[in-house]
Design an enzyme around this catalytic site. Structure first.
Site: not given
Lengths: 529, 529
Positions: A303, A309-310, A452, A301, A455, A503
């Site tokens: 991002e 948590r990333h 979360e 990712r 998903s 996670r």
């Protein structure tokens, strides 16, 4: 760094035809220099007339010169039951302290520690004690010793009932004397109330910069063993249900328009991208009749999120499953998967959990069997009861998710639950709309301690309906043609989901940072070591 | 293509706050259009006065509108034992053929096929037979039928003793009528002597361009189930020996000088690389006291090699292990790992192997227990006996390796063997030189059917010796400083190796191309689908 040579395993060998005599000579010289160095170190210590001569020193570099049937004992197995026996142990020198004619060493192996006593005696010389007290911490040593009971107990060691009385001490691998961090500091509980010491802690960056040392703490030894357990339970549970393990490519041909959140790779004369998810490939496997598939692999990712948590690269535990009538067949299978995983951890990893809790205290993880399933609108009601209003077609914010986690915990006493029927408006275009409620969708998230961790959804398996939904989302159909085509030749209804391994481990253990559960974490600011 | 939305599993949801009413209305419309389309198709067929009305047609798109406890049977379970029973089956329409008042369908589910008879009768109308005969191949259908014995046997179906006499036929998912390849063609033995037909084969690129269809062949269904088995045996065998599973980063900070064979990744404002091997990280895990580790994951090679056995992305089965005295402790562990894997495949995957052999005939894979270990010089002698001279410090060329494989097979009757003690000159700088023979090294390759599938070695665990050897190889030390530093704080002697999963499966099965064992292969010319 990874030199290309370092990466040569399994690559084809260059068909080297060069005359290699020069090479051999150089190697011989280098090897002699190395031996010489070893010999020098060794000769530093033993002295003439030393009764312990040949019982201690620096071993020559282990180059598989000779073999041995000598069996080393594990520290964890040394207890009263082997009292009086003479054993060999290879372990790290955790701490060392000289006191007159004695030297006390604590040996460490993973999370287990034992005290070694080197005492001047008929067979142990002053020189041997002096040598022992000078070995740098973190060196790996071979110790021959008698196991002796210690009725009063040895404070601070995992093996409290016994100590080792050494007869031989050899250094197998020497550590540099200056350590960038101390294992004791890195092992200290973050909120310890140790009033004696300086109460030094090691910050996250120092830990990660020196990850090899940091990973040696009992807590880290336990975290990564438990993480391996999570993968094992995931696989065992799914294989039992006839899921097939697949491997999906990480190098993919196209990203969405603009390529947001996707890393670009130079691919020969062109470009490619790193997969953000194995989803397309899992779905293709379903369209190709594999019926139930899972895959464990790296997910990327791009991002620029610098949060607790990333990660930019993490390990995805992904599954996809064809169903007969209703996506709940899949959703409840995933729910059962988590239940089995939590039971497995509780039953088989209590030792690891208790070690980790010593450094990072946390409430035990609670769950229900079968797991709690709430619908999105039920969750909205729970929130409304405490004055938090969320619109029927709005997503929950992260703080709202956490609040909901606390409300659910208070009401149902579970740290895990499934939230079903998310608003259609907040889910991706390929999500199957709920046929009964135009504002809802056949999609679900799963939560651990209010965050979360999965998903998932029923995916649209009809190419025309998928096209409609994509257009509705304003997506340029040409960019997703391959995705849509995957469903052209018949595809069973299916659903699935993706779980972030790091996670799950972080939240199961109640840790505060995902960098604690990624062995070599990657984030926008870190790609080393 | 992977749209960013497609990759949204487990990503944080954008905290969407937009008023989403417009969205809901559009969705409703789209969904109505889709239903309408379904209805239209369905109404095409049933007619007034049709005795089969409500017994056949196109099902509405399965959107989990309702649930059912109806249990579908698997085709593989349909045999004499359930003769006379009425069952539901969901499977693909493999072939269909109308003959007067009858229609014969062959249903396919993975590698299993069964014949369905739709016969005009009191309860089955002409329209139903006509509808059935018009369903495009590869569509997924639900069939309600009575299992009937066929004493004469059904030719060409896996379920030969029974057929299904249909009472209901519903299309679950329609295939496009034009298929880019026919499953029968893709399933045909490459050297078939079918004199009747056109004997059409499907070439590799057509297969890969239409991988979803290609993967539906019985052979491919079997190959990827067997491949999953290889991973399972690899893990089970190592976990039994207390290896810990780890996950190593694919994004790495530095490549060797020039970055040959390494893919470059744009990483925010800088650059990074894709790991060619997890080796550094496995070794760091050893230096960090994990003792025995394994990892399964993607490995990347930017080599412009367009051969039958090279991929730019493959699945690496990697392991690394600390040893006490001799690297043979590790080498023989890896040897045992292969023996267990081969035994497991032979015992548990005979069904898959026989299906694959029908399309791609191959000699059964032979192996010895314990495996054969040859030294490099023994192999040179074997080759010299047939007039092939290889220098003492030369590597084997690929043709020589294959020849050696044949010689070993002839002499020892094994398709697997270990070649130990490779010349130091042909191995990477980090390989431990043999202490007794300056021209040799503590390294090994393992071979299947004459092709290398594992390369491994004792690694140098002493930072000074490693530096010397790197300099000797002309490597700029600054580029590998991190690698060398990994051994500064004490590291046990260790060895390991890396296995290419796709190669193991290809060679075990005697296949001719690695693209047959990679579900979505990547090579210099292909990154799709």
């Amino acid at each position: 760094m990874v030199d290309k040579n370092i990466s040569a395993d399994n690559s084809d060998k260059a068909e080297s035809k060069k005359a290699a005599k020069k090479e051999a000579k150089k190697a011989e010289k280098a090897s002699k220099r190395a031996e010489h160095k070893q010999t020098t170190v060794q000769l530093d210590t033993p002295e003439e007339g030393d009764v312990s001569l040949g019982k201690y020193g620096n071993l020559p570099l282990i180059r598989s010169e000779s073999n041995s049937t000598r069996v080393a004992s594990y520290v964890k197995d040394l207890n009263k039951s082997v009292s009086g026996q003479t054993v060999w142990v290879r372990a790290r020198l955790h701490t060392v302290r000289a006191r007159g004619k004695q030297c006390f060493i604590v040996l460490r192996q993973r999370e287990f520690t034992i005290q070694v006593l080197i005492n001047v005696s008929e067979s142990v010389s002053k020189s041997m004690v002096k040598f022992s007290s000078g070995i740098p911490k973190e060196s790996i040593i071979d110790v021959e010793a008698r196991v002796a009971e210690v009725p009063a107990g040895v404070a601070g060691c995992s093996q409290q009932d016994v100590e080792l009385v050494a007869s031989q001490i050899w250094v197998v691998s020497l550590s540099a004397p200056q350590l960038p961090l101390q294992i004791e500091d890195a092992s200290r509980p973050e909120k310890s109330e140790d009033e004696e010491g300086l109460n030094i802690h090691v910050n996250q960056d120092t830990r990660l910069d020196n990850r090899i040392l940091d990973l040696r703490t009992p807590t880290n030894q336990a975290i990564y063993r438990l993480e391996a357990g999570v993968c094992r339970f995931f696989r065992e549970c799914l294989m039992k249900r006839d899921f097939v393990e697949i491997h999906t490519p990480k190098i993919i041909p196209a990203a969405s328009e603009g390529g947001a959140n996707v890393f670009t790779v130079s691919y020969f004369k062109g470009s490619a991208y790193l997969a953000q998810s194995p989803q397309l490939y899992k779905q293709m496997a379903i369209a190709a009749d594999f019926e139930k598939v899972f895959t464990i692999g790296a997910v990327f990712r791009a991002e620029d999120s610098n949060t607790h948590r990333h990660l930019t690269e993490f390990t995805g535990l992904d599954l996809e499953m064809a169903f007969q009538f209703h996506y709940h067949e899949v959703m409840l299978t995933i729910g059962d998967l988590f239940t089995e995983m939590f039971k497995g951890l509780r039953e088989q990893y209590q030792h690891e959990i208790s070690i980790i809790n010593q450094q990072y205290p946390a409430e035990p993880f609670t769950f229900l069997d079968p797991p709690l399933v709430l619908e999105f609108n039920d969750a909205r009601k729970l929130l409304a009861e405490v004055g938090v209003d969320v619109g029927e077609e709005e997503d929950f914010s992260t703080p709202t998710e956490k609040l909901l986690g606390r409300l659910v915990k208070a009401k149902y006493d579970t740290d895990f639950y499934i939230l079903d029927k998310f608003p259609l408006a907040v889910r991706p275009f390929y999500t199957m709309p709920d046929p009964r409620n135009p504002k809802a969708s056949n999609s679900y998230d799963m939560f651990m301690r209010g965050e979360e961790i999965l998903s998932g959804a029923q995916r649209i398996h009809d190419p025309e309906f998928l096209t409609q939904r994509a257009k509705h989302h304003g997506i340029d159909i040409s960019t997703i043609a391959a995705y849509i085509d995957a469903f052209k030749y018949g595809c069973p209804p299916h659903a699935g989901g993706g779980i972030g391994l790091e996670r799950v481990v972080m939240l199961y253990l109640g840790l505060d940072n995902i960098r604690k559960t990624s062995m070599f974490p990657r984030d926008p600011k870190r790609i080393t070591p």
